[in-house]
Design a protein around this motif. Structure first.
Motif, PDB file in Angstrom:
ATOM      1  N   PHE A 139       0.829  -1.203   0.000  1.00 22.73           N
ATOM      2  CA  PHE A 139       0.000   0.000   0.000  1.00 22.73           C
ATOM      3  C   PHE A 139       0.868   1.260   0.000  1.00 22.73           C
ATOM      4  O   PHE A 139       0.640   2.189  -0.781  1.00 22.73           O
ATOM      5  CB  PHE A 139      -0.927   0.009   1.211  1.00 22.73           C
ATOM      6  CG  PHE A 139      -1.610   1.338   1.415  1.00 22.73           C
ATOM      7  CD1 PHE A 139      -2.649   1.729   0.581  1.00 22.73           C
ATOM      8  CD2 PHE A 139      -1.182   2.203   2.417  1.00 22.73           C
ATOM      9  CE1 PHE A 139      -3.264   2.971   0.757  1.00 22.73           C
ATOM     10  CE2 PHE A 139      -1.788   3.434   2.594  1.00 22.73           C
ATOM     11  CZ  PHE A 139      -2.828   3.821   1.753  1.00 22.73           C
ATOM     12  N   LEU A 140       1.867   1.307   0.878  1.00 22.20           N
ATOM     13  CA  LEU A 140       2.702   2.496   0.985  1.00 22.20           C
ATOM     14  C   LEU A 140       3.487   2.763  -0.296  1.00 22.20           C
ATOM     15  O   LEU A 140       3.628   3.912  -0.714  1.00 22.20           O
ATOM     16  CB  LEU A 140       3.671   2.350   2.168  1.00 22.20           C
ATOM     17  CG  LEU A 140       3.041   2.387   3.568  1.00 22.20           C
ATOM     18  CD1 LEU A 140       4.096   2.147   4.626  1.00 22.20           C
ATOM     19  CD2 LEU A 140       2.329   3.713   3.802  1.00 22.20           C
ATOM     20  N   GLY A 141       3.998   1.685  -0.913  1.00 22.90           N
ATOM     21  CA  GLY A 141       4.743   1.857  -2.155  1.00 22.90           C
ATOM     22  C   GLY A 141       3.872   2.400  -3.275  1.00 22.90           C
ATOM     23  O   GLY A 141       4.257   3.323  -4.003  1.00 22.90           O
ATOM     24  N   VAL A 162       4.002   6.738 -13.696  1.00 25.22           N
ATOM     25  CA  VAL A 162       3.502   6.032 -12.507  1.00 25.22           C
ATOM     26  C   VAL A 162       3.360   4.543 -12.805  1.00 25.22           C
ATOM     27  O   VAL A 162       3.737   3.693 -11.981  1.00 25.22           O
ATOM     28  CB  VAL A 162       2.151   6.621 -12.046  1.00 25.22           C
ATOM     29  CG1 VAL A 162       1.528   5.737 -10.956  1.00 25.22           C
ATOM     30  CG2 VAL A 162       2.332   8.033 -11.525  1.00 25.22           C
ATOM     31  N   GLY A 163       2.836   4.216 -13.990  1.00 27.55           N
ATOM     32  CA  GLY A 163       2.678   2.805 -14.356  1.00 27.55           C
ATOM     33  C   GLY A 163       4.000   2.069 -14.389  1.00 27.55           C
ATOM     34  O   GLY A 163       4.133   0.974 -13.819  1.00 27.55           O
ATOM     35  N   ARG A 164       5.005   2.672 -15.022  1.00 29.89           N
ATOM     36  CA  ARG A 164       6.318   2.014 -15.107  1.00 29.89           C
ATOM     37  C   ARG A 164       6.982   1.924 -13.737  1.00 29.89           C
ATOM     38  O   ARG A 164       7.620   0.918 -13.401  1.00 29.89           O
ATOM     39  CB  ARG A 164       7.215   2.769 -16.095  1.00 29.89           C
ATOM     40  CG  ARG A 164       6.777   2.617 -17.548  1.00 29.89           C
ATOM     41  CD  ARG A 164       7.738   3.288 -18.507  1.00 29.89           C
ATOM     42  NE  ARG A 164       7.787   4.719 -18.239  1.00 29.89           N
ATOM     43  CZ  ARG A 164       8.878   5.480 -18.413  1.00 29.89           C
ATOM     44  NH1 ARG A 164      10.007   4.931 -18.824  1.00 29.89           N
ATOM     45  NH2 ARG A 164       8.845   6.776 -18.165  1.00 29.89           N
ATOM     46  N   ALA A 165       6.839   2.959 -12.937  1.00 26.69           N
ATOM     47  CA  ALA A 165       7.435   2.937 -11.597  1.00 26.69           C
ATOM     48  C   ALA A 165       6.766   1.871 -10.729  1.00 26.69           C
ATOM     49  O   ALA A 165       7.438   1.161  -9.971  1.00 26.69           O
ATOM     50  CB  ALA A 165       7.303   4.312 -10.943  1.00 26.69           C
ATOM     51  N   LEU A 166       5.451   1.743 -10.842  1.00 26.12           N
ATOM     52  CA  LEU A 166       4.732   0.749 -10.048  1.00 26.12           C
ATOM     53  C   LEU A 166       5.104  -0.676 -10.458  1.00 26.12           C
ATOM     54  O   LEU A 166       5.194  -1.570  -9.610  1.00 26.12           O
ATOM     55  CB  LEU A 166       3.227   0.955 -10.170  1.00 26.12           C
ATOM     56  CG  LEU A 166       2.631   2.096  -9.342  1.00 26.12           C
ATOM     57  CD1 LEU A 166       1.139   2.243  -9.621  1.00 26.12           C
ATOM     58  CD2 LEU A 166       2.874   1.883  -7.851  1.00 26.12           C
ATOM     59  N   ILE A 167       5.304  -0.902 -11.763  1.00 27.30           N
ATOM     60  CA  ILE A 167       5.731  -2.231 -12.204  1.00 27.30           C
ATOM     61  C   ILE A 167       7.054  -2.592 -11.532  1.00 27.30           C
ATOM     62  O   ILE A 167       7.225  -3.701 -11.009  1.00 27.30           O
ATOM     63  CB  ILE A 167       5.880  -2.284 -13.736  1.00 27.30           C
ATOM     64  CG1 ILE A 167       4.503  -2.267 -14.405  1.00 27.30           C
ATOM     65  CG2 ILE A 167       6.651  -3.541 -14.168  1.00 27.30           C
ATOM     66  CD1 ILE A 167       4.550  -2.154 -15.920  1.00 27.30           C
ATOM     67  N   GLY A 168       7.984  -1.658 -11.512  1.00 30.43           N
ATOM     68  CA  GLY A 168       9.281  -1.913 -10.880  1.00 30.43           C
ATOM     69  C   GLY A 168       9.148  -2.177  -9.396  1.00 30.43           C
ATOM     70  O   GLY A 168       9.770  -3.102  -8.856  1.00 30.43           O
ATOM     71  N   PHE A 169       8.329  -1.385  -8.725  1.00 26.14           N
ATOM     72  CA  PHE A 169       8.139  -1.579  -7.279  1.00 26.14           C
ATOM     73  C   PHE A 169       7.534  -2.945  -6.995  1.00 26.14           C
ATOM     74  O   PHE A 169       7.968  -3.657  -6.093  1.00 26.14           O
ATOM     75  CB  PHE A 169       7.244  -0.476  -6.706  1.00 26.14           C
ATOM     76  CG  PHE A 169       6.878  -0.721  -5.272  1.00 26.14           C
ATOM     77  CD1 PHE A 169       7.798  -0.495  -4.258  1.00 26.14           C
ATOM     78  CD2 PHE A 169       5.624  -1.224  -4.929  1.00 26.14           C
ATOM     79  CE1 PHE A 169       7.474  -0.747  -2.924  1.00 26.14           C
ATOM     80  CE2 PHE A 169       5.287  -1.478  -3.609  1.00 26.14           C
ATOM     81  CZ  PHE A 169       6.217  -1.235  -2.604  1.00 26.14           C
ATOM     82  N   ILE A 170       6.519  -3.317  -7.767  1.00 27.41           N
ATOM     83  CA  ILE A 170       5.843  -4.603  -7.530  1.00 27.41           C
ATOM     84  C   ILE A 170       6.787  -5.775  -7.782  1.00 27.41           C
ATOM     85  O   ILE A 170       6.776  -6.768  -7.044  1.00 27.41           O
ATOM     86  CB  ILE A 170       4.580  -4.713  -8.410  1.00 27.41           C
ATOM     87  CG1 ILE A 170       3.517  -3.735  -7.904  1.00 27.41           C
ATOM     88  CG2 ILE A 170       4.016  -6.135  -8.391  1.00 27.41           C
ATOM     89  CD1 ILE A 170       2.316  -3.587  -8.802  1.00 27.41           C
ATOM     90  N   LEU A 171       7.626  -5.657  -8.806  1.00 31.08           N
ATOM     91  CA  LEU A 171       8.606  -6.717  -9.068  1.00 31.08           C
ATOM     92  C   LEU A 171       9.505  -6.931  -7.855  1.00 31.08           C
ATOM     93  O   LEU A 171       9.753  -8.077  -7.446  1.00 31.08           O
ATOM     94  CB  LEU A 171       9.459  -6.368 -10.283  1.00 31.08           C
ATOM     95  CG  LEU A 171       8.804  -6.460 -11.655  1.00 31.08           C
ATOM     96  CD1 LEU A 171       9.764  -5.967 -12.731  1.00 31.08           C
ATOM     97  CD2 LEU A 171       8.369  -7.888 -11.961  1.00 31.08           C
ATOM     98  N   ILE A 172      10.019  -5.849  -7.280  1.00 32.70           N
ATOM     99  CA  ILE A 172      10.910  -5.970  -6.124  1.00 32.70           C
ATOM    100  C   ILE A 172      10.125  -6.400  -4.882  1.00 32.70           C
ATOM    101  O   ILE A 172      10.628  -7.150  -4.044  1.00 32.70           O
ATOM    102  CB  ILE A 172      11.657  -4.645  -5.868  1.00 32.70           C
ATOM    103  CG1 ILE A 172      12.339  -4.149  -7.148  1.00 32.70           C
ATOM    104  CG2 ILE A 172      12.695  -4.832  -4.768  1.00 32.70           C
ATOM    105  CD1 ILE A 172      13.263  -5.168  -7.804  1.00 32.70           C
ATOM    106  N   TRP A 173       8.873  -5.944  -4.765  1.00 35.58           N
ATOM    107  CA  TRP A 173       8.023  -6.378  -3.649  1.00 35.58           C
ATOM    108  C   TRP A 173       7.802  -7.884  -3.720  1.00 35.58           C
ATOM    109  O   TRP A 173       7.844  -8.583  -2.704  1.00 35.58           O
ATOM    110  CB  TRP A 173       6.695  -5.622  -3.708  1.00 35.58           C
ATOM    111  CG  TRP A 173       5.738  -5.961  -2.603  1.00 35.58           C
ATOM    112  CD1 TRP A 173       5.784  -5.509  -1.315  1.00 35.58           C
ATOM    113  CD2 TRP A 173       4.594  -6.821  -2.685  1.00 35.58           C
ATOM    114  NE1 TRP A 173       4.736  -6.038  -0.589  1.00 35.58           N
ATOM    115  CE2 TRP A 173       3.977  -6.846  -1.409  1.00 35.58           C
ATOM    116  CE3 TRP A 173       4.021  -7.566  -3.716  1.00 35.58           C
ATOM    117  CZ2 TRP A 173       2.824  -7.588  -1.133  1.00 35.58           C
ATOM    118  CZ3 TRP A 173       2.870  -8.307  -3.446  1.00 35.58           C
ATOM    119  CH2 TRP A 173       2.284  -8.314  -2.174  1.00 35.58           C
TER     120      TRP A 173
END
Length: 320
Positions: A139-141, A162-173
């Protein structure tokens, strides 16, 4: 073989890991002799991959031997490196979006590295397996990344960035679920080893079967070198090892662990193709050149990115 290892799961697995490494070198030696004249460049690349993978595999089990802190530290190094690779590859210039995801990942890792996290009064909300912390970090990410353009009061390229940044965050999550495997109680180390073995066997044997018997392309657009023979060879090998690795998950039967291994191998293959799809879209051959013969960190951990969360949530569903 008594190696002086106290943890039963590690003591069981280490001799087989060493045997697997020896077998891989033996197979590679035979393949080199047979195919040297036809495939010198491919053979050199295979040797390079194996020589790099061996110390990485040993480092993984050494870190696991010393506990959640060292294991979390190793996963953290890979997670931070992978996040940096991804942001560089997509040319994410917004420093705020880069930093939000990174800060959330690092904070989550630091908390997860505490083996007594779930027993602390201040963190009872995370639950017995720290799943609450995973949910909060997601949620925070996502919230933090989406907040950046609002704070900046801009709308230009918001959907794309935002879409590309979120993909990267979710991959690392997804990837840092590897640390949370160590919060699965009595089966923590065994489950972690099982997941790592599954990825190692599936990836390695898919490559071996593909090189030796591969004729039919599996997904020629996403992964031109991947063949049906290699994919099935990797999954079959993972099933066999999953069956033999039943002592790592003593609450389950050998048939059940083999079934889980097949499912994880399929999911791991999907992880490989998922990252390949991103690379093809970005017109990249590799995410970086950090690991000779492998490319970048994301090239090496692509399967584990999905196998780690799949293993974690599967164990919770099974009540282990």
């Amino acid at each position: 073989m008594d190696l002086g290892i106290e943890n039963e799961a590690l003591a069981f697995a280490v001799p087989y890991i060493l045997g697997f490494i020896g077998a891989m070198y033996a197979l590679l030696g035979v393949y080199t002799v047979i195919k040297w004249k036809q495939s010198q460049e491919a053979i050199q690349n295979l040797w390079k991959r194996t020589l790099v993978a061996t110390p990485l595999l040993l480092a993984i089990f050494t870190a696991m031997h010393f506990g959640t802190v060292t294991w979390g530290f190793l996963v953290g190094i890979f997670a931070i490196g992978a996040h940096r690779e991804y942001c560089s590859a997509i040319e994410l210039e917004d420093r705020g979006m880069r930093m939000v995801g990174l800060i959330v990942i690092i904070a989550t890792l630091i908390l997860a590295m505490n083996p007594n996290l779930t027993e602390m009064d201040a963190f009872t909300w995370v639950g017995p397996n720290a799943a609450g912390l995973l949910g909060l970090s997601l949620f925070l990410g996502a919230f933090g990344t989406w907040s950046i353009p609002i704070i900046q009061d801009r709308s230009e390229n918001v959907t794309s960035e935002v879409g590309r940044a979120l993909i990267g965050f979710i991959l690392i999550w997804f990837f840092i679920h590897g640390v949370f495997l160590m919060h699965l109680g009595e089966v923590a180390v065994g489950v972690s080893i099982f997941a790592i073995l599954n990825v190692a066997i599936n990836d390695s044997m898919a490559l071996v079967f593909g090189r030796m018997f591969g004729n039919n392309k599996f997904r020629p657009v996403l992964s031109p070198k991947k063949t049906w023979e290699g994919v099935f060879g990797g999954i079959f090998s993972a099933a066999v090892v999953g069956y033999l690795a039943q002592p790592l998950l003593p609450q389950l039967s050998a048939v059940e662990t083999a079934g889980i291994a097949v499912l994880l191998a399929v999911i791991g293959t999907m992880g490989d193709l998922m990252l390949s799809a991103l690379k093809r879209d970005l017109e990249l051959k590799d995410w970086s050149q950090m690991l000779p013969g492998h490319g970048g960190i994301l090239d090496r951990v692509d399967s584990f990115i999905l196998v780690a969360p799949a293993t974690y949530w599967m164990m919770l569903i099974l009540g282990l």
